[in-house]
Enzyme design. Sequence first.
Site, short mmCIF file in Angstrom:
data_model
loop_
_atom_site.label_atom_id
_atom_site.label_comp_id
_atom_site.label_asym_id
_atom_site.label_seq_id
_atom_site.Cartn_x
_atom_site.Cartn_y
_atom_site.Cartn_z
N ARG A 104 53.96 26.72 -24.75
CA ARG A 104 53.49 27.02 -26.11
C ARG A 104 54.21 26.06 -27.04
NH1 ARG A 104 52.72 32.69 -29.28
NH2 ARG A 104 50.84 32.54 -28.02
N HIS A 131 43.82 27.86 -28.02
CA HIS A 131 44.54 28.97 -27.38
C HIS A 131 43.65 29.52 -26.25
CE1 HIS A 131 47.34 32.07 -26.70
NE2 HIS A 131 47.19 32.82 -27.77
N GLN A 134 43.92 33.12 -24.58
CA GLN A 134 43.46 34.27 -25.37
C GLN A 134 41.96 34.49 -25.18
OE1 GLN A 134 45.53 36.30 -27.51
NE2 GLN A 134 43.71 37.59 -27.29
N ASP A 219 41.71 36.07 -37.25
CA ASP A 219 43.08 35.69 -36.90
C ASP A 219 43.85 35.62 -38.21
OD1 ASP A 219 45.32 34.67 -35.61
OD2 ASP A 219 44.50 32.65 -35.32
N CYS A 259 43.44 38.42 -31.99
CA CYS A 259 44.40 38.05 -30.93
C CYS A 259 45.76 38.70 -31.16
CB CYS A 259 44.52 36.53 -30.85
SG CYS A 259 45.15 35.76 -32.36
N ARG A 287 45.26 40.27 -21.61
CA ARG A 287 46.04 39.05 -21.35
C ARG A 287 46.72 39.16 -19.99
NH1 ARG A 287 47.81 36.03 -25.75
NH2 ARG A 287 48.46 34.59 -24.12
N1 NVA Z 1 46.61 31.22 -35.07
C1 NVA Z 1 47.79 31.95 -34.69
C2 NVA Z 1 47.61 32.57 -33.34
C3 NVA Z 1 48.77 33.38 -32.85
C4 NVA Z 1 48.55 33.96 -31.48
C5 NVA Z 1 48.97 30.99 -34.70
O1 NVA Z 1 48.82 29.84 -34.27
O2 NVA Z 1 50.05 31.39 -35.17
N1 CP Z 2 47.96 36.62 -29.17
C1 CP Z 2 49.12 36.02 -28.86
O1 CP Z 2 49.14 34.90 -28.29
O2 CP Z 2 50.23 36.73 -29.19
P1 CP Z 2 51.74 36.25 -29.15
O3 CP Z 2 51.91 35.20 -30.23
O4 CP Z 2 52.55 37.48 -29.41
O5 CP Z 2 52.03 35.65 -27.79
#
Ligand code: NVA
Ligand code: CP
Length: 311
Positions: A104, A131, A134, A219, A259, A287
Site C-alpha cells: 500500500r 484499489h 476492494q 468513498d 469501502c 475482503r
Molecule cells: N480513497 C481512499 C480509500 C481508502 C480505503 C483513500 O485513498 O484514502
Molecule cells: N477499505 C480499506 O482499504 O480500508 P483500510 O484503509 O482500513 O485498509
Amino acid sequence: MTVRHFLSLLDYTEIEYRRILNRAAALKQAYAAGIRPATLRQRVLGMIFEKASTRTRLSFEAGMAQLGGTAIFLSPRDTQLGRGEPIADSARVMSRMVDAVMIRTKDHAMIEEFAAHSKVPVINALTDLNHPCQLLADVFAFEQNRGSIQGKRVAWIGDGFNMCHSYINAAQVFDFELVIATPPGYEPDAKIVAAAGSRIRLVNTAQEAAKNADLLVTDVWASMGQEEERERRLRDFAGFTINKQVMEHANADALFMHCLPAHRDEEVSAEVMDGAQSIVWEEAEARLHTQKALLEYLILGDVSADLSHPH
Ligand code: NVA
Ligand code: CP
C-alpha cells in the site's frame, strides 16, 4: 514462466476472477463451518504499508493465518525502505524470502517498479491510482446478495479518485453499467474512462447518477494524503452526499456500499450508512474471503485445493 502480479483489475480475465470469486464463496462457507484449510501452510506474505490501514492489514494478516501461513508487517518507519534503500533492491531481497508481497503506497509507479524486480507476485493494496482488492470484495458482496453484477447499473457518487478508477476497471471486466457523478474538477482519469467504453457515463448530479441504480457507492471526499485539502473539498462536494433523497432515485432494492472508513453526514448520511440497504459490514468482511482466494490463486496458481481438511 514470468510471475504474474495483481496491480490492477485489468491484469486478469473475467474467467480468472470467476474462479477466484467462486473459491471465495467456498472459503466463506468453510470458514463459517469452522473449517480452515491449510492451503498456504508455511507460506509467507510480506506486507509493506506506507499508508494507514485497518481492513486491508487485518484481512491479509488474518487470511494468511487462517490458511496456515504467516504475514509480516513492514512500514517505512522501521525498514530500510524508509531510509532510501532503492525500491528495486528491496524487491530483489524481499522476493527471495517471501512467497508474495502486498504493498500500500501513494505512487503507483513505486508498486510497478517493485513488481518489475520481484520474483514473487506483488499485490496492490491501494495506490493513488486504484484499489483493485476492494473491488474483488465489492463485486463479491453485491453478488452474494443480488446475483451476477453483469448488466446491472452502478452509481458512483463522489471523488473520481482511486476507488472510482477501480470501479471503472470493474465495469469493463465484469460488464456492468457505471454512472459517475463528481463535482467539476474531480472527474476520474479520462484514459481510464475511455478504456471502459460505452459502459461508463459521466453526469453532473448525485440524483442523475442514482436514477434506476442497482448499487450506489461512494468513498471519502478527502483521501489519505489529501488531508490539507479537506476544507475546500467539503465545500466542493456539497450536494454529493448519498442520503435518503438520493437513494429514492434508485431502484427500490438498490444496495449501498462504501469501502470504509466512512465519514457519516459527509459523503453518506448516517441514515443510509446504517440503514437497511447498506451492506458495508458484509462488504468489509468480503475482503477476507476474496483475498484468501486471491492469495491461493497467486501463490499456488490454483484455487481448487480440498477444503475438507482442517489444520
Ligand atoms: N480513497 C481512499 C480509500 C481508502 C480505503 C483513500 O485513498 O484514502
Ligand atoms: N477499505 C480499506 O482499504 O480500508 P483500510 O484503509 O482500513 O485498509
